[in-house]
Design a protein around this motif. Structure first.
Motif, PDB file in Angstrom:
ATOM      1  N   ILE A 199      19.772 -52.319 -20.156  1.00 19.99           N
ATOM      2  CA  ILE A 199      20.964 -51.866 -19.428  1.00 19.99           C
ATOM      3  C   ILE A 199      21.845 -53.055 -19.052  1.00 19.99           C
ATOM      4  O   ILE A 199      23.081 -53.005 -19.176  1.00 19.99           O
ATOM      5  CB  ILE A 199      20.551 -51.078 -18.171  1.00 19.99           C
ATOM      6  CG1 ILE A 199      19.875 -49.762 -18.579  1.00 19.99           C
ATOM      7  CG2 ILE A 199      21.760 -50.801 -17.290  1.00 19.99           C
ATOM      8  CD1 ILE A 199      19.361 -48.949 -17.414  1.00 19.99           C
ATOM      9  N   MET A 200      21.240 -54.155 -18.625  1.00 19.26           N
ATOM     10  CA  MET A 200      22.000 -55.352 -18.265  1.00 19.26           C
ATOM     11  C   MET A 200      22.730 -55.920 -19.485  1.00 19.26           C
ATOM     12  O   MET A 200      23.856 -56.412 -19.377  1.00 19.26           O
ATOM     13  CB  MET A 200      21.063 -56.391 -17.659  1.00 19.26           C
ATOM     14  CG  MET A 200      20.467 -55.963 -16.328  1.00 19.26           C
ATOM     15  SD  MET A 200      18.992 -56.905 -15.862  1.00 19.26           S
ATOM     16  CE  MET A 200      19.696 -58.531 -15.629  1.00 19.26           C
ATOM     17  N   THR A 201      22.086 -55.859 -20.640  1.00 20.03           N
ATOM     18  CA  THR A 201      22.725 -56.323 -21.872  1.00 20.03           C
ATOM     19  C   THR A 201      23.943 -55.479 -22.200  1.00 20.03           C
ATOM     20  O   THR A 201      25.000 -56.006 -22.575  1.00 20.03           O
ATOM     21  CB  THR A 201      21.725 -56.268 -23.044  1.00 20.03           C
ATOM     22  OG1 THR A 201      20.605 -57.112 -22.750  1.00 20.03           O
ATOM     23  CG2 THR A 201      22.376 -56.730 -24.334  1.00 20.03           C
ATOM     24  N   ILE A 202      23.809 -54.165 -22.061  1.00 19.79           N
ATOM     25  CA  ILE A 202      24.935 -53.263 -22.334  1.00 19.79           C
ATOM     26  C   ILE A 202      26.088 -53.544 -21.373  1.00 19.79           C
ATOM     27  O   ILE A 202      27.259 -53.616 -21.780  1.00 19.79           O
ATOM     28  CB  ILE A 202      24.478 -51.797 -22.232  1.00 19.79           C
ATOM     29  CG1 ILE A 202      23.466 -51.483 -23.341  1.00 19.79           C
ATOM     30  CG2 ILE A 202      25.682 -50.854 -22.307  1.00 19.79           C
ATOM     31  CD1 ILE A 202      22.835 -50.107 -23.223  1.00 19.79           C
ATOM     32  N   VAL A 203      25.769 -53.726 -20.098  1.00 19.40           N
ATOM     33  CA  VAL A 203      26.809 -53.995 -19.097  1.00 19.40           C
ATOM     34  C   VAL A 203      27.509 -55.321 -19.389  1.00 19.40           C
ATOM     35  O   VAL A 203      28.741 -55.413 -19.358  1.00 19.40           O
ATOM     36  CB  VAL A 203      26.196 -54.019 -17.681  1.00 19.40           C
ATOM     37  CG1 VAL A 203      27.200 -54.533 -16.653  1.00 19.40           C
ATOM     38  CG2 VAL A 203      25.713 -52.629 -17.288  1.00 19.40           C
ATOM     39  N   ALA A 204      26.730 -56.362 -19.686  1.00 22.00           N
ATOM     40  CA  ALA A 204      27.313 -57.677 -19.941  1.00 22.00           C
ATOM     41  C   ALA A 204      28.162 -57.666 -21.207  1.00 22.00           C
ATOM     42  O   ALA A 204      29.283 -58.200 -21.219  1.00 22.00           O
ATOM     43  CB  ALA A 204      26.203 -58.725 -20.046  1.00 22.00           C
ATOM     44  N   TYR A 205      27.645 -57.077 -22.268  1.00 15.18           N
ATOM     45  CA  TYR A 205      28.380 -57.055 -23.538  1.00 15.18           C
ATOM     46  C   TYR A 205      29.687 -56.276 -23.386  1.00 15.18           C
ATOM     47  O   TYR A 205      30.743 -56.715 -23.847  1.00 15.18           O
ATOM     48  CB  TYR A 205      27.517 -56.425 -24.630  1.00 15.18           C
ATOM     49  CG  TYR A 205      28.047 -56.641 -26.030  1.00 15.18           C
ATOM     50  CD1 TYR A 205      27.567 -57.670 -26.821  1.00 15.18           C
ATOM     51  CD2 TYR A 205      29.053 -55.826 -26.560  1.00 15.18           C
ATOM     52  CE1 TYR A 205      28.051 -57.880 -28.112  1.00 15.18           C
ATOM     53  CE2 TYR A 205      29.551 -56.032 -27.837  1.00 15.18           C
ATOM     54  CZ  TYR A 205      29.048 -57.065 -28.607  1.00 15.18           C
ATOM     55  OH  TYR A 205      29.546 -57.278 -29.856  1.00 15.18           O
ATOM     56  N   THR A 206      29.613 -55.118 -22.711  1.00 17.19           N
ATOM     57  CA  THR A 206      30.807 -54.294 -22.516  1.00 17.19           C
ATOM     58  C   THR A 206      31.834 -55.013 -21.655  1.00 17.19           C
ATOM     59  O   THR A 206      33.037 -54.974 -21.943  1.00 17.19           O
ATOM     60  CB  THR A 206      30.424 -52.956 -21.877  1.00 17.19           C
ATOM     61  OG1 THR A 206      29.444 -52.295 -22.697  1.00 17.19           O
ATOM     62  CG2 THR A 206      31.633 -52.064 -21.718  1.00 17.19           C
ATOM     63  N   SER A 207      31.377 -55.682 -20.608  1.00 20.69           N
ATOM     64  CA  SER A 207      32.298 -56.374 -19.696  1.00 20.69           C
ATOM     65  C   SER A 207      33.071 -57.466 -20.413  1.00 20.69           C
ATOM     66  O   SER A 207      34.277 -57.631 -20.206  1.00 20.69           O
ATOM     67  CB  SER A 207      31.512 -56.969 -18.523  1.00 20.69           C
ATOM     68  OG  SER A 207      30.846 -55.967 -17.794  1.00 20.69           O
ATOM     69  N   ILE A 208      32.381 -58.222 -21.277  1.00 21.92           N
ATOM     70  CA  ILE A 208      33.059 -59.295 -22.006  1.00 21.92           C
ATOM     71  C   ILE A 208      33.964 -58.731 -23.085  1.00 21.92           C
ATOM     72  O   ILE A 208      35.090 -59.205 -23.292  1.00 21.92           O
ATOM     73  CB  ILE A 208      32.023 -60.264 -22.616  1.00 21.92           C
ATOM     74  CG1 ILE A 208      31.226 -60.960 -21.496  1.00 21.92           C
ATOM     75  CG2 ILE A 208      32.701 -61.305 -23.495  1.00 21.92           C
ATOM     76  CD1 ILE A 208      30.132 -61.867 -22.005  1.00 21.92           C
ATOM     77  N   SER A 209      33.505 -57.690 -23.779  1.00 28.50           N
ATOM     78  CA  SER A 209      34.311 -57.113 -24.861  1.00 28.50           C
ATOM     79  C   SER A 209      35.596 -56.482 -24.329  1.00 28.50           C
ATOM     80  O   SER A 209      36.620 -56.462 -25.029  1.00 28.50           O
ATOM     81  CB  SER A 209      33.498 -56.070 -25.635  1.00 28.50           C
ATOM     82  OG  SER A 209      33.168 -54.964 -24.810  1.00 28.50           O
ATOM     83  N   LEU A 210      35.575 -55.981 -23.088  1.00 27.23           N
ATOM     84  CA  LEU A 210      36.769 -55.379 -22.489  1.00 27.23           C
ATOM     85  C   LEU A 210      37.687 -56.410 -21.844  1.00 27.23           C
ATOM     86  O   LEU A 210      38.758 -56.063 -21.345  1.00 27.23           O
ATOM     87  CB  LEU A 210      36.358 -54.336 -21.442  1.00 27.23           C
ATOM     88  CG  LEU A 210      35.651 -53.081 -21.963  1.00 27.23           C
ATOM     89  CD1 LEU A 210      35.239 -52.183 -20.811  1.00 27.23           C
ATOM     90  CD2 LEU A 210      36.547 -52.328 -22.941  1.00 27.23           C
ATOM     91  N   GLY A 211      37.246 -57.672 -21.831  1.00 28.61           N
ATOM     92  CA  GLY A 211      38.064 -58.723 -21.242  1.00 28.61           C
ATOM     93  C   GLY A 211      37.931 -58.843 -19.739  1.00 28.61           C
ATOM     94  O   GLY A 211      38.693 -59.587 -19.100  1.00 28.61           O
ATOM     95  N   LEU A 212      36.971 -58.120 -19.156  1.00 32.43           N
ATOM     96  CA  LEU A 212      36.763 -58.221 -17.707  1.00 32.43           C
ATOM     97  C   LEU A 212      36.081 -59.519 -17.317  1.00 32.43           C
ATOM     98  O   LEU A 212      36.229 -59.991 -16.190  1.00 32.43           O
ATOM     99  CB  LEU A 212      35.918 -57.023 -17.226  1.00 32.43           C
ATOM    100  CG  LEU A 212      36.483 -55.629 -17.517  1.00 32.43           C
ATOM    101  CD1 LEU A 212      35.498 -54.556 -17.074  1.00 32.43           C
ATOM    102  CD2 LEU A 212      37.834 -55.449 -16.830  1.00 32.43           C
ATOM    103  N   VAL A 213      35.305 -60.079 -18.238  1.00 35.64           N
ATOM    104  CA  VAL A 213      34.567 -61.319 -17.990  1.00 35.64           C
ATOM    105  C   VAL A 213      34.872 -62.292 -19.119  1.00 35.64           C
ATOM    106  O   VAL A 213      34.964 -61.883 -20.288  1.00 35.64           O
ATOM    107  CB  VAL A 213      33.047 -61.055 -17.916  1.00 35.64           C
ATOM    108  CG1 VAL A 213      32.273 -62.356 -17.727  1.00 35.64           C
ATOM    109  CG2 VAL A 213      32.740 -60.082 -16.788  1.00 35.64           C
TER     110      VAL A 213
END
Length: 456
Positions: free
Chosen positions: A371-385
């Motif tokens: 779940i943490m991997t999904i959250v981190a990957y999504t956050s970076i791919s969306l430009g939030l991080v």
């Protein structure tokens, strides 16, 4: 289930984890940690001026302290470390692999290095602008692009190092190819002559292969360019995906549940892939690339910064959950596990709780990191991080690691903190359930005590 694991999974995992080639790759890349750390740190310090908010103040401070050329030292360090990463890898892998066969590794290391250079183009397209004239572009001998030395050529370097070492070691075992000098000759000279013909044969074989490749297979392309075209580019695209990230995290933690060191077993496969992507991010960051969409997501220290918080399984979240639950029985384990857990070392928890081979912890130990991997990957791919643009030591504390890995961007620290909270939330119900199970067990033992005494 245990019989299935013992019969099918354990032999495969042990075989993979003990593969001499994967071990050589892993050990060589880990042995380069001083080179990659100082190079990454140099890039990070040179580019903190690009961080929104504090960047302009940092740059003014550095200029006031060291002058307008304050980035020169960092640039020199990057050039001497990360720009030549593949060369270091070739020497290191050849040395480790040769030693696994009982060789001293010195001659094999040099032969592998020479074999790698044999396969590098000698001519480059160079553009020259004479004073007062127009630019002239053409082939010039003796110019080599640094992309043949940095992480871009890492896969080629790994392949050449392994193949050249295998050829060299096998030729060195053929008796009539070994030159034996008299006893009075110094040992170093004697050893060098003993492997003279195997070394020459290896370099000749690799050079002949490169010539055949260019003439009949690759349409004139050298090995590195051809591999990048037919293999590395498609594979890299597959690696930098959420599906691959989830697969890696699942396998790493699946091995750990069985008592096997997941990162070490898979390190020979994942480390080169993620290192290559990480170095490409570092290079783009050093060149001032502002478009975040051009950066890789699953790269470099991504897992250490955002997923392995406290170590594999994000067990720092488990320690926090145990503290929140407030059970006295966990106090000693918290005291023993927290200091190393802050620095991503969690063996006291893995084997002390234990998590290994314990079905109670199977679900949170694997589900949490996924779940943490999904959250981190999504956050970076969306430009939030901000993407990972710096290499950090795996022992960097949680949250601090997220800050440093993203080049000092606060968004990285916030993502790491959010993932830590997620891991706590996932572990907490299981900590409570474990407490209830143990309480019922203790209650059952207490209630049976008088009966046992009476029967006696």
């Amino acid at each position: 289930m245990m019989n299935f694991i013992d019969k099918f999974i354990m032999p495969f995992a042990n075989k993979l984890g003990n593969n001499r080639h994967l071990l050589a790759i892993r050990d060589a890349l880990v042995g380069m940690i001083a080179i990659t750390m100082i190079g990454s740190l140099a890039v990070l310090l040179n580019n903190l001026g690009k961080v929104p908010g504090i960047g302009k103040y940092y740059e003014k401070l550095m200029i006031s302290l060291f002058g307008e050329t304050w980035t020169t030292l960092g640039g020199d360090i990057w050039w001497g470390t990360l720009a030549f990463m593949t060369i270091f890898a070739v020497f290191g892998i050849a040395n480790r692999l040769a030693k696994s066969y009982g060789d001293d590794g010195f001659e094999a290391m040099l032969v592998a290095g020479a074999s790698f250079f044999v396969l590098i183009p000698q001519v480059a397209n160079v553009s020259i602008t004479p004073e007062g004239g127009e630019a002239v572009t053409g082939g010039a001998w003796g110019f080599i692009g640094w992309n043949y030395f940095n992480a871009t050529a890492l896969f080629t370097g790994i392949i050449v190092a392994i193949v050249a070492t295998e050829i060299f070691v096998r030729l060195a075992k053929i008796k009539f190819l070994v030159i034996n000098l008299p006893d009075g000759v110094p040992p170093a000279v004697s050893r060098s002559f003993a492997k003279l013909l195997p070394g020459m044969g290896t370099i000749f074989t690799i050079g002949l292969f490169g010539l055949i490749l260019r003439k009949f297979i690759s349409d004139g392309a050298y090995l590195n360019d051809w591999i990048n075209k037919v293999l590395v580019s498609p594979l890299t695209g597959a690696v930098d995906s959420m599906l691959f990230a989830i697969l890696i995290v699942f396998l790493v933690h699946g091995f750990w549940i069985l008592g096997l060191h997941g990162p070490n077993i898979l390190g020979g496969i994942t480390t080169p892939l993620m290192t290559k992507l990480g170095q490409e991010n570092i290079n783009m960051y050093a060149q001032g690339v502002q478009d975040l969409g051009k950066y890789h997501i699953l790269s470099g220290s991504f897992l250490d910064a955002f997923v392995y918080l406290g170590g594999s399984g994000a067990t720092l979240g488990l320690l926090v959950a145990m503290f929140i639950a407030g059970r006295k029985r966990n106090k000693q384990l918290i005291a023993l596990g927290t200091p190393p857990g802050i620095f991503q070392i969690n063996e006291p928890i893995l084997f002390g709780l234990p998590i290994v081979l314990n079905p109670i912890w199977f679900i949170p130990f694997i589900l949490g990191p996924i779940i943490m991997t999904i959250v981190a990957y999504t956050s970076i791919s969306l430009g939030l991080v901000h993407p990972v643009v710096a290499d950090i030591p795996w022992v960097t504390p949680a949250i601090v690691g997220g800050l440093l890995a993203t080049g000092g961007h606060v968004s990285g620290a916030i993502l790491a903190f959010v993932n830590l909270i997620i891991s706590v939330a996932i572990y907490l119900p299981f900590v409570i359930a474990q407490g209830r199970i143990e309480a019922r067990r203790e209650k059952g033992e207490t209630s049976s005590q008088p009966t046992d005494t009476l029967n006696m």
